[in-house]
Scaffold this motif. Structure first.
Motif, mmCIF file in Angstrom:
data_model
loop_
_atom_site.group_PDB
_atom_site.id
_atom_site.type_symbol
_atom_site.label_atom_id
_atom_site.label_comp_id
_atom_site.label_asym_id
_atom_site.label_seq_id
_atom_site.Cartn_x
_atom_site.Cartn_y
_atom_site.Cartn_z
ATOM 1 N N LEU A 89 42.207 26.877 5.360
ATOM 2 C CA LEU A 89 40.922 26.206 5.521
ATOM 3 C C LEU A 89 41.053 25.229 6.689
ATOM 4 C CD1 LEU A 89 38.064 25.592 4.320
ATOM 5 C CD2 LEU A 89 39.169 23.843 2.921
ATOM 6 N N ILE A 90 40.137 25.301 7.637
ATOM 7 C CA ILE A 90 40.180 24.435 8.814
ATOM 8 C C ILE A 90 39.048 23.423 8.717
ATOM 9 C CG2 ILE A 90 40.020 24.341 11.342
ATOM 10 C CD1 ILE A 90 41.035 27.293 11.321
ATOM 11 N N ILE A 91 39.386 22.125 8.784
ATOM 12 C CA ILE A 91 38.381 21.063 8.679
ATOM 13 C C ILE A 91 38.445 20.207 9.931
ATOM 14 C CG2 ILE A 91 37.456 19.192 7.256
ATOM 15 C CD1 ILE A 91 39.239 20.209 4.960
ATOM 16 N N ASP A 92 37.381 20.258 10.721
ATOM 17 C CA ASP A 92 37.306 19.467 11.959
ATOM 18 C C ASP A 92 35.847 19.393 12.381
ATOM 19 O OD1 ASP A 92 37.579 18.527 14.748
ATOM 20 O OD2 ASP A 92 39.701 19.019 14.495
ATOM 21 N N ASP A 93 35.398 18.212 12.794
ATOM 22 C CA ASP A 93 33.993 18.074 13.181
ATOM 23 C C ASP A 93 33.708 18.625 14.571
ATOM 24 O OD1 ASP A 93 35.567 15.872 14.114
ATOM 25 O OD2 ASP A 93 33.721 14.824 14.653
ATOM 26 N N GLU A 94 34.734 18.957 15.337
ATOM 27 C CA GLU A 94 34.545 19.488 16.683
ATOM 28 C C GLU A 94 34.649 21.015 16.670
ATOM 29 O OE1 GLU A 94 37.381 17.716 19.264
ATOM 30 O OE2 GLU A 94 36.709 15.660 18.860
ATOM 31 N N PRO A 95 33.572 21.715 17.049
ATOM 32 C CA PRO A 95 33.589 23.189 17.021
ATOM 33 C C PRO A 95 34.713 23.793 17.852
ATOM 34 C CG PRO A 95 31.350 22.372 17.332
ATOM 35 C CD PRO A 95 32.251 21.185 17.453
ATOM 36 N N ILE A 96 34.973 23.230 19.036
ATOM 37 C CA ILE A 96 36.031 23.775 19.901
ATOM 38 C C ILE A 96 37.388 23.648 19.221
ATOM 39 C CG2 ILE A 96 37.260 23.458 22.086
ATOM 40 C CD1 ILE A 96 34.619 22.673 23.362
ATOM 41 N N ALA A 97 37.627 22.516 18.552
ATOM 42 C CA ALA A 97 38.904 22.310 17.859
ATOM 43 C C ALA A 97 39.054 23.298 16.703
ATOM 44 C CB ALA A 97 38.996 20.880 17.345
ATOM 45 N N ARG A 98 37.970 23.512 15.941
ATOM 46 C CA ARG A 98 38.026 24.474 14.838
ATOM 47 C C ARG A 98 38.380 25.868 15.346
ATOM 48 N NH1 ARG A 98 33.131 21.841 13.212
ATOM 49 N NH2 ARG A 98 31.877 23.624 13.854
ATOM 50 N N GLU A 99 37.711 26.283 16.413
ATOM 51 C CA GLU A 99 37.953 27.621 16.945
ATOM 52 C C GLU A 99 39.352 27.750 17.537
ATOM 53 O OE1 GLU A 99 36.175 30.346 16.686
ATOM 54 O OE2 GLU A 99 34.686 29.286 15.490
ATOM 55 N N GLY A 100 39.850 26.655 18.125
ATOM 56 C CA GLY A 100 41.200 26.682 18.691
ATOM 57 C C GLY A 100 42.258 26.912 17.628
ATOM 58 N N ILE A 101 42.138 26.200 16.497
ATOM 59 C CA ILE A 101 43.081 26.391 15.393
ATOM 60 C C ILE A 101 42.936 27.803 14.816
ATOM 61 C CG2 ILE A 101 43.726 25.648 13.068
ATOM 62 C CD1 ILE A 101 44.580 23.698 15.225
ATOM 63 N N LYS A 102 41.712 28.274 14.712
ATOM 64 C CA LYS A 102 41.488 29.629 14.191
ATOM 65 C C LYS A 102 42.154 30.670 15.080
ATOM 66 C CE LYS A 102 37.841 32.942 13.026
ATOM 67 N NZ LYS A 102 36.370 33.203 13.038
ATOM 68 N N CYS A 133 35.215 24.320 8.188
ATOM 69 C CA CYS A 133 34.305 23.280 7.719
ATOM 70 C C CYS A 133 34.206 22.166 8.754
ATOM 71 C CB CYS A 133 34.790 22.697 6.392
ATOM 72 S SG CYS A 133 34.921 23.913 5.055
ATOM 73 N N LYS A 134 32.995 21.617 8.916
ATOM 74 C CA LYS A 134 32.814 20.551 9.899
ATOM 75 C C LYS A 134 32.971 19.158 9.295
ATOM 76 C CE LYS A 134 27.746 20.458 9.575
ATOM 77 N NZ LYS A 134 26.485 20.631 10.353
ATOM 78 N N ASN A 135 33.116 19.083 7.961
ATOM 79 C CA ASN A 135 33.387 17.803 7.302
ATOM 80 C C ASN A 135 34.014 18.064 5.936
ATOM 81 O OD1 ASN A 135 31.192 18.128 5.297
ATOM 82 N ND2 ASN A 135 29.834 17.767 7.053
ATOM 83 N N VAL A 136 34.479 16.996 5.302
ATOM 84 C CA VAL A 136 35.216 17.152 4.042
ATOM 85 C C VAL A 136 34.300 17.482 2.860
ATOM 86 C CG1 VAL A 136 37.139 15.728 4.798
ATOM 87 C CG2 VAL A 136 35.205 14.648 3.637
ATOM 88 N N GLN A 177 31.872 19.711 2.929
ATOM 89 C CA GLN A 177 31.857 21.180 2.932
ATOM 90 C C GLN A 177 33.157 21.720 2.335
ATOM 91 O OE1 GLN A 177 31.143 22.672 6.881
ATOM 92 N NE2 GLN A 177 28.930 22.316 6.776
ATOM 93 N N ALA A 178 34.259 21.073 2.692
ATOM 94 C CA ALA A 178 35.569 21.504 2.190
ATOM 95 C C ALA A 178 35.655 21.336 0.671
ATOM 96 C CB ALA A 178 36.674 20.713 2.880
ATOM 97 N N ASN A 179 35.153 20.215 0.157
ATOM 98 C CA ASN A 179 35.151 19.990 -1.294
ATOM 99 C C ASN A 179 34.437 21.116 -2.024
ATOM 100 O OD1 ASN A 179 36.629 17.680 -1.768
ATOM 101 N ND2 ASN A 179 34.893 16.296 -1.566
ATOM 102 N N HIS A 180 33.287 21.480 -1.506
ATOM 103 C CA HIS A 180 32.490 22.537 -2.122
ATOM 104 C C HIS A 180 33.270 23.856 -2.113
ATOM 105 C CE1 HIS A 180 28.950 24.749 -3.398
ATOM 106 N NE2 HIS A 180 29.136 25.590 -2.387
ATOM 107 N N TYR A 181 33.934 24.152 -1.013
ATOM 108 C CA TYR A 181 34.672 25.412 -0.907
ATOM 109 C C TYR A 181 35.866 25.429 -1.859
ATOM 110 C CZ TYR A 181 36.520 29.670 1.111
ATOM 111 O OH TYR A 181 36.952 30.959 1.286
ATOM 112 N N LEU A 182 36.557 24.296 -1.967
ATOM 113 C CA LEU A 182 37.755 24.222 -2.808
ATOM 114 C C LEU A 182 37.443 24.343 -4.296
ATOM 115 C CD1 LEU A 182 39.757 21.377 -1.007
ATOM 116 C CD2 LEU A 182 40.419 23.784 -1.182
#
Length: 224
Positions: A7-20, A35-38, A40-45
């Motif tokens: 699960l990748i959590i980062d508010d910056e789209p470029i950073a999320r895609e880079g890790i992906k 996820c762009k914030n925590v 969203q992550a809570n809901h997914y977890l």
């Protein structure tokens, strides 16, 4: 090999895609959500099993560190942040590694190898992936005879092959089982189970002669 759900959590789209993109290069990683914030992550977890979270610190609503404080049980965490100063604090919250942006693929690979060893079965714990000649090469730790530092690279020698990879000797040593490997010299690490004999200031492994430094000689001998 066990697939690790990420699960990748980062508010910056470029950073999320880079890790992906980095994750997509590694066979045992499976990105299941970005996820762009925590929140969203809570809901997914709540409804999904996750093995690794790549977590930014400075985000809106709630920071990554504050979110970790409230988690009663969390997957393994790899921090991905531009802030060096939170490293010490973060390791009290099940954080396995701390990556400072911009993150090189070499450093990323080192971190996920550590997590793979943490999660692996008895066989999988012995596997590392090393980047060499634009490839990721799988290596069984049990096969390593020794590693030799060569400026910014190291040479990893096994009975079947020699792999040259761009990593420091210290970083490589940190990925190995501490009880199985010993440093004999500032430029050499050896598997103590592969040693055939010790002759004066040299370790003999097959046809290889590995030096023992004066400074480390006593420590090396204590291992045998």
């Amino acid at each position: 090999m066990k697939q690790l759900n990420c699960l990748i959590i980062d508010d910056e789209p470029i950073a999320r895609e880079g890790i992906k993109e980095y994750c997509n290069e590694i066979s045992f990683l499976n990105v299941v959500a970005l996820c762009k914030n925590v929140l969203q992550a809570n809901h997914y977890l709540e409804n999904n099993e996750i093995d690794i979270i790549f977590l930014d610190i400075n985000m809106p609503i709630l920071s990554g560190i504050d979110w970790l404080k409230g988690l009663k049980k969390s997957p393994s965490i790899i921090m991905t942040t531009a802030y060096k100063e939170y490293a010490l604090q973060s390791f009290t919250y099940n954080v396995l590694d701390y990556l400072v942006k911009p993150i090189s693929f070499k450093r990323f690979l080192q971190a996920v190898n550590k997590v793979n060893s943490y999660y692996g079965s008895s066989d999988e714990k012995n596997i590392l992936f090393l980047k060499s000649e634009r490839q990721l090469k799988k290596i069984n730790i049990k096969d390593i005879l020794f590693a030799e530092a060569m400026q910014n690279y190291i040479k990893v020698v096994t009975p079947k092959e020699t792999i040259i990879t761009h990593i420091s000797l210290k970083s490589f040593k940190d990925q190995l089982p501490e009880d199985n490997f010993i440093q004999t010299h500032k430029s050499y690490i050896v598997s103590k189970y592969k040693v055939d004999k010790i002759v004066e200031n040299q370790i003999i492994i097959g046809d290889y002669e590995i030096p023992i430094s004066v400074r480390l000689r006593k420590m090396v001998l204590n291992h045998f």
